[in-house]
Enzyme design. Sequence first.
Site, PDB file in Angstrom:
ATOM      1  N   LYS A 134       1.289   4.110  -2.943  1.00 54.07           N
ATOM      2  CA  LYS A 134       0.966   5.528  -2.745  1.00 54.07           C
ATOM      3  C   LYS A 134       2.200   6.416  -2.954  1.00 54.07           C
ATOM      4  O   LYS A 134       2.083   7.543  -3.423  1.00 54.07           O
ATOM      5  CB  LYS A 134       0.362   5.746  -1.353  1.00 54.07           C
ATOM      6  CG  LYS A 134      -0.983   5.022  -1.147  1.00 54.07           C
ATOM      7  CD  LYS A 134      -2.040   5.438  -2.167  1.00 54.07           C
ATOM      8  CE  LYS A 134      -3.396   4.838  -1.869  1.00 54.07           C
ATOM      9  NZ  LYS A 134      -4.438   5.272  -2.817  1.00 54.07           N
ATOM     10  N   TYR A 166       0.852  -1.209   0.000  1.00 53.63           N
ATOM     11  CA  TYR A 166       0.000   0.000   0.000  1.00 53.63           C
ATOM     12  C   TYR A 166       0.883   1.253   0.000  1.00 53.63           C
ATOM     13  O   TYR A 166       0.695   2.161  -0.812  1.00 53.63           O
ATOM     14  CB  TYR A 166      -0.917  -0.022   1.227  1.00 53.63           C
ATOM     15  CG  TYR A 166      -1.915   1.119   1.271  1.00 53.63           C
ATOM     16  CD1 TYR A 166      -3.102   1.052   0.554  1.00 53.63           C
ATOM     17  CD2 TYR A 166      -1.660   2.259   2.026  1.00 53.63           C
ATOM     18  CE1 TYR A 166      -4.013   2.093   0.584  1.00 53.63           C
ATOM     19  CE2 TYR A 166      -2.569   3.305   2.065  1.00 53.63           C
ATOM     20  CZ  TYR A 166      -3.743   3.219   1.348  1.00 53.63           C
ATOM     21  OH  TYR A 166      -4.651   4.260   1.379  1.00 53.63           O
TER      22      TYR A 166
HETATM   23  P1  NAP Z   1     -13.419   2.252   0.188  1.00 56.59           P
HETATM   24  O1  NAP Z   1     -14.454   2.735   1.137  1.00 56.59           O
HETATM   25  O2  NAP Z   1     -12.997   0.820   0.256  1.00 56.59           O
HETATM   26  O3  NAP Z   1     -13.825   2.632  -1.304  1.00 56.59           O
HETATM   27  C1  NAP Z   1     -12.999   2.281  -2.390  1.00 56.59           C
HETATM   28  C2  NAP Z   1     -13.873   2.007  -3.591  1.00 56.59           C
HETATM   29  O4  NAP Z   1     -13.012   1.611  -4.683  1.00 56.59           O
HETATM   30  C3  NAP Z   1     -14.868   0.887  -3.339  1.00 56.59           C
HETATM   31  O5  NAP Z   1     -16.153   1.263  -3.788  1.00 56.59           O
HETATM   32  C4  NAP Z   1     -14.277  -0.250  -4.164  1.00 56.59           C
HETATM   33  O6  NAP Z   1     -15.247  -1.148  -4.673  1.00 56.59           O
HETATM   34  C5  NAP Z   1     -13.635   0.499  -5.316  1.00 56.59           C
HETATM   35  N1  NAP Z   1     -12.686  -0.351  -6.003  1.00 56.59           N
HETATM   36  C6  NAP Z   1     -11.796  -1.222  -5.445  1.00 56.59           C
HETATM   37  N2  NAP Z   1     -11.120  -1.869  -6.396  1.00 56.59           N
HETATM   38  C7  NAP Z   1     -11.589  -1.422  -7.597  1.00 56.59           C
HETATM   39  C8  NAP Z   1     -11.305  -1.734  -8.940  1.00 56.59           C
HETATM   40  N3  NAP Z   1     -10.364  -2.641  -9.276  1.00 56.59           N
HETATM   41  N4  NAP Z   1     -11.998  -1.098  -9.922  1.00 56.59           N
HETATM   42  C9  NAP Z   1     -12.944  -0.196  -9.614  1.00 56.59           C
HETATM   43  N5  NAP Z   1     -13.277   0.131  -8.347  1.00 56.59           N
HETATM   44  C10 NAP Z   1     -12.600  -0.468  -7.345  1.00 56.59           C
HETATM   45  O7  NAP Z   1     -12.057   3.095   0.387  1.00 56.59           O
HETATM   46  P2  NAP Z   1     -11.839   4.628   0.800  1.00 56.59           P
HETATM   47  O8  NAP Z   1     -11.339   4.642   2.190  1.00 56.59           O
HETATM   48  O9  NAP Z   1     -12.995   5.464   0.402  1.00 56.59           O
HETATM   49  O10 NAP Z   1     -10.566   4.946  -0.119  1.00 56.59           O
HETATM   50  C11 NAP Z   1     -10.633   5.738  -1.290  1.00 56.59           C
HETATM   51  C12 NAP Z   1      -9.213   6.161  -1.660  1.00 56.59           C
HETATM   52  O11 NAP Z   1      -8.639   6.913  -0.576  1.00 56.59           O
HETATM   53  C13 NAP Z   1      -8.269   4.974  -1.900  1.00 56.59           C
HETATM   54  O12 NAP Z   1      -7.383   5.280  -2.960  1.00 56.59           O
HETATM   55  C14 NAP Z   1      -7.494   4.885  -0.592  1.00 56.59           C
HETATM   56  O13 NAP Z   1      -6.236   4.295  -0.741  1.00 56.59           O
HETATM   57  C15 NAP Z   1      -7.387   6.362  -0.233  1.00 56.59           C
HETATM   58  N6  NAP Z   1      -7.119   6.565   1.191  1.00 56.59           N
HETATM   59  C16 NAP Z   1      -7.988   6.127   2.155  1.00 56.59           C
HETATM   60  C17 NAP Z   1      -7.679   6.328   3.496  1.00 56.59           C
HETATM   61  C18 NAP Z   1      -8.577   5.867   4.627  1.00 56.59           C
HETATM   62  O14 NAP Z   1      -8.146   5.935   5.790  1.00 56.59           O
HETATM   63  N7  NAP Z   1      -9.796   5.434   4.356  1.00 56.59           N
HETATM   64  C19 NAP Z   1      -6.472   6.969   3.849  1.00 56.59           C
HETATM   65  C20 NAP Z   1      -5.618   7.387   2.839  1.00 56.59           C
HETATM   66  C21 NAP Z   1      -5.949   7.201   1.509  1.00 56.59           C
HETATM   67  P3  NAP Z   1     -15.895  -2.295  -3.734  1.00 56.59           P
HETATM   68  O15 NAP Z   1     -16.889  -1.572  -2.886  1.00 56.59           O
HETATM   69  O16 NAP Z   1     -16.499  -3.259  -4.682  1.00 56.59           O
HETATM   70  O17 NAP Z   1     -14.743  -2.855  -2.954  1.00 56.59           O
END
Ligand code: NAP
Length: 256
Positions: free
Chosen positions: A163, A159
Site C-alpha cells: 500500500k 500488505y
Molecule cells: P474483499 O472483501 O476481500 O474484496 C476484494 C475482492 O478482490 C474480492 O472479490 C476478491 O476476490 C478480489 N480479488 C482478490 N484477488 C484478486 C485477483 N488476483 N484478481 C481479481 N480479483 C481479485 O476486500 P475489501 O475489504 O473489499 O478490499 C478492497 C480493497 O480495499 C483492497 O485493495 C484492500 O486492500 C483495500 N482496503 C480494505 C480495508 C478493509 O479494512 N477492508 C482497509 C484498507 C484498504 P475473491 O472474492 O475471489 O477473493
Amino acid sequence: MLDMFSLKEKVAIVTGSARGIGQAYAIALAEAGASLVLVDILEDNLKDTAAKIKEATGTEVKLYGIDVTDSEKIQTMVDEVETTFGKIDILVNNAGINAPKPFREVTEEDWKKIIGVNLNSQFLMSKAVVEKMIPRNYGKIINMASVGGFMALSDTAPYNASKGGVLQLTKTMAADLSEYNLNINAICPGFIDTGLLKSSKARDERLEKVLNNTPLNRLGSPKDLIGACVFLASDASGYMTGTQIVVDGGMSAVAM
Ligand code: NAP
C-alpha cells in the site's frame, strides 16, 4: 452544482468488484450514471454485483472473471471494453488481499503474492488503461491504498509495503501523466467491515484496541467510502491529482 458529480455517459472499470468495497463502489458509480465493467477473479461471484446494479439502476453491466495479475488477460479485457463502449473514463484499482502474520513468519511466497495482487496489478491495469485514456485527454484513476500505506499496522509487512507502493505509484503516475489531463488519486481506508477484515487476525485480537483508538469509535462500512470514490471519479475533483483521501474514522489522526 450536483452536475459536477454526475457520471452520466462515463465508462468505469472496477476491479475486485464481486464483494466488499469494490461492490459498493461499482453500485455507487452506476447510481451516479456510469456504465460499469466489473472485474474479479471469479466471474460467478460478480453476478451478485451485476444483479444489485440492475436492481438499483436498471442497467446491464459487463463482467470479466480474470486475475488482475495476468497482464495478457488484462490487455484483452481492456481492448474489448474499448471496442464495446468506445472509451474508458474511469479505472478503480480496488482488488486486494491480506494474510496477516508476524514478520518472522512471512514467507517469500506470501510476499510475492500480496505485492502481486495489491501493487503489481495496479501497475498492469493502469498501463493498459492509460493508453486508452491518453488519446482522449481524459481519465480518472483511483487506486485503493490503506492507512497501512503510511502507518505501520503490525503483522502486515507485505500488505503495508504494497500500500505504501500504491501511494508512490499514484504520485508518480500523476506527475508523469498530468500532460494528458489524467487525474490519478488514491483512497486510504481505515478498518472497514468486509471479508478481507474478517480474514484478519486484527479482527479477533486487536479490534477493541483499534476501536478505542478510532475517534468515531466504530468500524467503517463500504458505504462510508463511496462518497470519496464518486468524488474522485467525477469532474468535481478535476483539480486533484497525485494525492489521497483518508477515510478512517480519525484513526490515523491520533496516537495508538
Ligand atoms: P474483499 O472483501 O476481500 O474484496 C476484494 C475482492 O478482490 C474480492 O472479490 C476478491 O476476490 C478480489 N480479488 C482478490 N484477488 C484478486 C485477483 N488476483 N484478481 C481479481 N480479483 C481479485 O476486500 P475489501 O475489504 O473489499 O478490499 C478492497 C480493497 O480495499 C483492497 O485493495 C484492500 O486492500 C483495500 N482496503 C480494505 C480495508 C478493509 O479494512 N477492508 C482497509 C484498507 C484498504 P475473491 O472474492 O475471489 O477473493
